[in-house]
Design an enzyme around this catalytic site. Structure first.
Site, PDB file in Angstrom:
ATOM      1  N   TRP A 102       0.843  -1.203   0.000  1.00  0.00           N
ATOM      2  CA  TRP A 102       0.000   0.000   0.000  1.00  0.00           C
ATOM      3  C   TRP A 102       0.872   1.244   0.000  1.00  0.00           C
ATOM      4  O   TRP A 102       0.539   2.240  -0.661  1.00  0.00           O
ATOM      5  CB  TRP A 102      -0.964  -0.011   1.181  1.00  0.00           C
ATOM      6  CG  TRP A 102      -1.973  -1.120   1.087  1.00  0.00           C
ATOM      7  CD1 TRP A 102      -2.071  -2.198   1.909  1.00  0.00           C
ATOM      8  CD2 TRP A 102      -2.993  -1.273   0.094  1.00  0.00           C
ATOM      9  NE1 TRP A 102      -3.105  -3.008   1.493  1.00  0.00           N
ATOM     10  CE2 TRP A 102      -3.679  -2.474   0.396  1.00  0.00           C
ATOM     11  CE3 TRP A 102      -3.393  -0.525  -1.013  1.00  0.00           C
ATOM     12  CZ2 TRP A 102      -4.757  -2.924  -0.390  1.00  0.00           C
ATOM     13  CZ3 TRP A 102      -4.456  -0.972  -1.784  1.00  0.00           C
ATOM     14  CH2 TRP A 102      -5.118  -2.151  -1.468  1.00  0.00           C
ATOM     15  N   ASP A 174      -1.182   6.680   6.156  1.00  0.00           N
ATOM     16  CA  ASP A 174      -2.281   5.789   5.798  1.00  0.00           C
ATOM     17  C   ASP A 174      -2.461   4.837   6.986  1.00  0.00           C
ATOM     18  O   ASP A 174      -1.653   3.946   7.205  1.00  0.00           O
ATOM     19  CB  ASP A 174      -1.909   5.013   4.523  1.00  0.00           C
ATOM     20  CG  ASP A 174      -2.964   3.972   4.137  1.00  0.00           C
ATOM     21  OD1 ASP A 174      -3.962   3.817   4.881  1.00  0.00           O
ATOM     22  OD2 ASP A 174      -2.783   3.318   3.090  1.00  0.00           O
ATOM     23  N   LYS A 198     -11.741  -1.709   7.791  1.00  0.00           N
ATOM     24  CA  LYS A 198     -10.906  -2.618   8.580  1.00  0.00           C
ATOM     25  C   LYS A 198     -11.224  -2.492  10.074  1.00  0.00           C
ATOM     26  O   LYS A 198     -11.486  -3.464  10.721  1.00  0.00           O
ATOM     27  CB  LYS A 198      -9.427  -2.340   8.336  1.00  0.00           C
ATOM     28  CG  LYS A 198      -8.861  -3.055   7.114  1.00  0.00           C
ATOM     29  CD  LYS A 198      -8.741  -2.209   5.902  1.00  0.00           C
ATOM     30  CE  LYS A 198      -8.402  -2.990   4.664  1.00  0.00           C
ATOM     31  NZ  LYS A 198      -7.429  -2.325   3.818  1.00  0.00           N
TER      32      LYS A 198
HETATM   33  C1  LIG Z   1      -7.055  -1.858   2.595  1.00  0.00           C
HETATM   34  C2  LIG Z   1      -5.994  -0.823   2.525  1.00  0.00           C
HETATM   35  C3  LIG Z   1      -5.977   0.154   1.519  1.00  0.00           C
HETATM   36  C4  LIG Z   1      -6.977   0.178   0.402  1.00  0.00           C
HETATM   37  O1  LIG Z   1      -8.151   0.688   0.849  1.00  0.00           O
HETATM   38  P1  LIG Z   1      -9.395   0.958  -0.133  1.00  0.00           P
HETATM   39  O2  LIG Z   1     -10.374   1.537   0.831  1.00  0.00           O
HETATM   40  O3  LIG Z   1      -9.795  -0.363  -0.697  1.00  0.00           O
HETATM   41  O4  LIG Z   1      -8.957   1.911  -1.156  1.00  0.00           O
HETATM   42  C5  LIG Z   1      -4.994   1.106   1.558  1.00  0.00           C
HETATM   43  N1  LIG Z   1      -4.073   1.125   2.534  1.00  0.00           N
HETATM   44  C6  LIG Z   1      -4.055   0.193   3.508  1.00  0.00           C
HETATM   45  C7  LIG Z   1      -3.003   0.242   4.562  1.00  0.00           C
HETATM   46  C8  LIG Z   1      -5.016  -0.815   3.528  1.00  0.00           C
HETATM   47  O5  LIG Z   1      -4.991  -1.736   4.502  1.00  0.00           O
END
Ligand SMILES: *Cc1c(COP(=O)(O)O)cnc(C)c1O
Length: 363
Positions: A102, A174, A198
C-alpha cells in the site's frame, strides 16, 4: 450457520453487539418512521448522527480542535492521489517511506503529481521489517513525508515510538488497517487517512483527519471533489456522504468508548497478538512471516506452515471449524490472521487451539 470467526483483512468483522443494534434500528430509526438509509442527509436526524460520529472520533483519538475530521468516499486508494494534489503545493516535493504494497501504491500515485523520492524502504528484505526511523533523513524543502502505519499484507507496523522525525514537515499516514487499535498522538501527524472497512465500520467511508493549516488551494485542475477544502467548508456535506456507513461507524465508536477507549482496546489487542505470536514462536511447525519482532503488526499476522500444500489444507480445515478467511495474501503466501478490534480474544484462542491440533495431525 452460526456466526464464524472471520479473519478477513477487510472488509472485516464488526462487533456483534453493533450488528444487533443496527438490526434493531434498521427499519425504524429511533421512532423517525424510517431507516437511516432512507433519510435525507440534510435532515436533523441524520445531522445528529454525522455530528456524533465526528465528536466520538475526536474524543477517542484525542484530536485537537485545529484538526478537521472529514468523511469522504473513494477509499484509501483515492487518498493516494488526494494527498499529493492538495499538499504538494509549496515545493512540489514529497518523501515516501516504502514498507509494503500500500505504501508503494501511494508512492506510485504521488509520482504523477510532483517530485517524489523514497526516503527509506524495507523492500531489500521483502518488507519484513520497518526501517529504524532515527536513521532516516529527508530532503530539504519537501511538502510532506508519507508512511503507511500498518502494513496489512506484510504484517508490520510503525510503533508509536518509531515514527519518522520530520520536524516542521507534516507527516501523512495511511492508517487504514490500524486506526483506533493503539494510541498514536495525532499531534505527530499533519494528516491521517483510513478506509473504514478494517477497524471502523463497513466499506464506503474514508476518514481524513487533517491539520487545518494544510487545507489550502490544491494543484491546478484538481477536481472539486478531490479538494479537501470543498469538504472542510461544508462539514463533509458538500454532496451526499455515505450516510449508513457513517451511522455504523458511530455504533462502532460507541462500542469502543464503552469498552474503555483506545487505551483499553490496545491492551486487549496486545493480548490477542501475544497469544498468537507466542504460539507461533514456540512452534517448530509454524513460522512468522515477520522477522523483526518489535515491528510486528497487532492487526495482521501472516504466518506459514512447512509447505504450500499444508497451507491450503489449513485454510480448508480451519473453515470447517468456523475459522474463516485465513489464506495469506499472494505476495507473502501462507496464511494471514487479521485480528482487528472487533475480533474477540475467544476467536484468537479458537485459532490457536485449531493450530495446535492441526500441527499434531500433520507434523
Ligand atoms: C485496505 C488498505 C488500503 C486500500 O483501501 P481501499 O479503501 O480499498 O482503497 C490502503 N491502505 C491500507 C493500509 C489498507 O490496509
Amino acid at each position: 450457520m452460526e456466526r464464524v470467526y472471520n479473519f478477513s483483512a477487510g472488509p472485516a468483522m464488526l462487533p456483534e453487539a453493533v450488528l444487533e443494534e443496527a438490526a434493531r434500528e434498521l427499519v425504524n430509526y429511533k421512532g423517525t418512521g424510517m431507516s437511516v438509509m432512507e433519510m435525507s442527509h440534510r435532515s436533523s436526524s441524520y445531522d445528529q448522527i454525522h455530528q456524533d460520529t465526528q465528536d466520538l472520533l475526536r474524543e477517542l483519538m484525542n484530536i485537537p480542535d485545529h484538526y478537521e475530521i472529514l468523511f469522504l468516499q473513494g477509499g484509501a486508494s483515492t487518498q493516494f492521489a488526494m494527498v499529493p494534489l492538495n499538499l504538494m503545493t509549496q515545493h512540489g516535493k514529497a518523501d515516501y517511506i516504502l514498507t509494503g504494497n500500500w505504501a508503494k501504491k501511494a508512492y506510485d500515485e504521488a509520482v504523477r503529481y510532483g517530485d517524489v523520492a523514497i526516503a527509506a524502504s524495507s523492500k531489500d528484505a521483502n518488507f519484513t521489517y520497518i526501517p529504524n526511523m532515527a536513521e532516516v533523513t529527508f530532503r530539504d524543502e519537501i511538502d510532506y513525508v508519507h508512511i503507511c502505519s500498518n502494513n496489512t499484507i506484510y504484517g508490520t507496523r510503525f510503533r508509536p515510538d518509531n515514527l519518522p522525525q520530520t520536524g516542521d514537515v507534516p507527516l501523512v499516514a495511511d492508517m487504514s488497517s490500524n486506526i483506533l487499535s493503539e494510541v498514536y498522538d495525532v499531534n505527530d501527524f499533519g494528516l491521517i487517512y483510513a478506509g473504514a472497512q478494517k477497524n471502523m465500520g463497513p466499506a464506503g467511508l474514508t476518514v481524513v483527519i487533517i491539520d487545518k493549516a494544510l487545507i489550502q488551494e490544491p494543484q491546478p485542475s484538481t477536481p472539486t471533489m478531490l479538494t479537501y477544502k470543498t469538504h472542510a467548508d461544508k462539514n463533509s456535506l458538500y454532496n451526499t456522504p455515505p450516510t449508513y456507513t457513517i451511522y455504523m461507524t458511530k455504533l462502532v465508536l460507541e462500542w469502543l468508548k464503552d469498552l474503555g477507549g483506545i487505551e483499553a482496546m490496545a491492551k486487549i489487542n496486545q493480548e490477542k497478538a501475544d497469544l498468537l505470536y507466542d504460539f507461533i514462536d514456540q512452534s517448530d511447525f509454524y513460522r512468522s512471516a515477520v522477522t523483526a519482532k518489535d515491528d510486528r503488526s497487532l492487526m495482521n499476522i501472516p504466518f506459514l506452515t512447512p509447505n504450500g500444500d499444508l497451507d491450503a489444507q489449513f485454510v480448508k480445515e480451519a473453515a470447517i471449524n468456523g475459522l474463516h478467511t485465513l489464506k495469506g495474501h499472494r505476495n507473502v503466501g501462507g496464511l494471514r490472521a487479521s485480528i482487528y478490534n472487533a475480533m474477540p480474544i475467544e476467536g484468537v484462542q479458537a485459532l490457536v487451539n485449531f493450530m495446535d491440533t492441526f500441527e499434531k495431525n500433520h507434523r
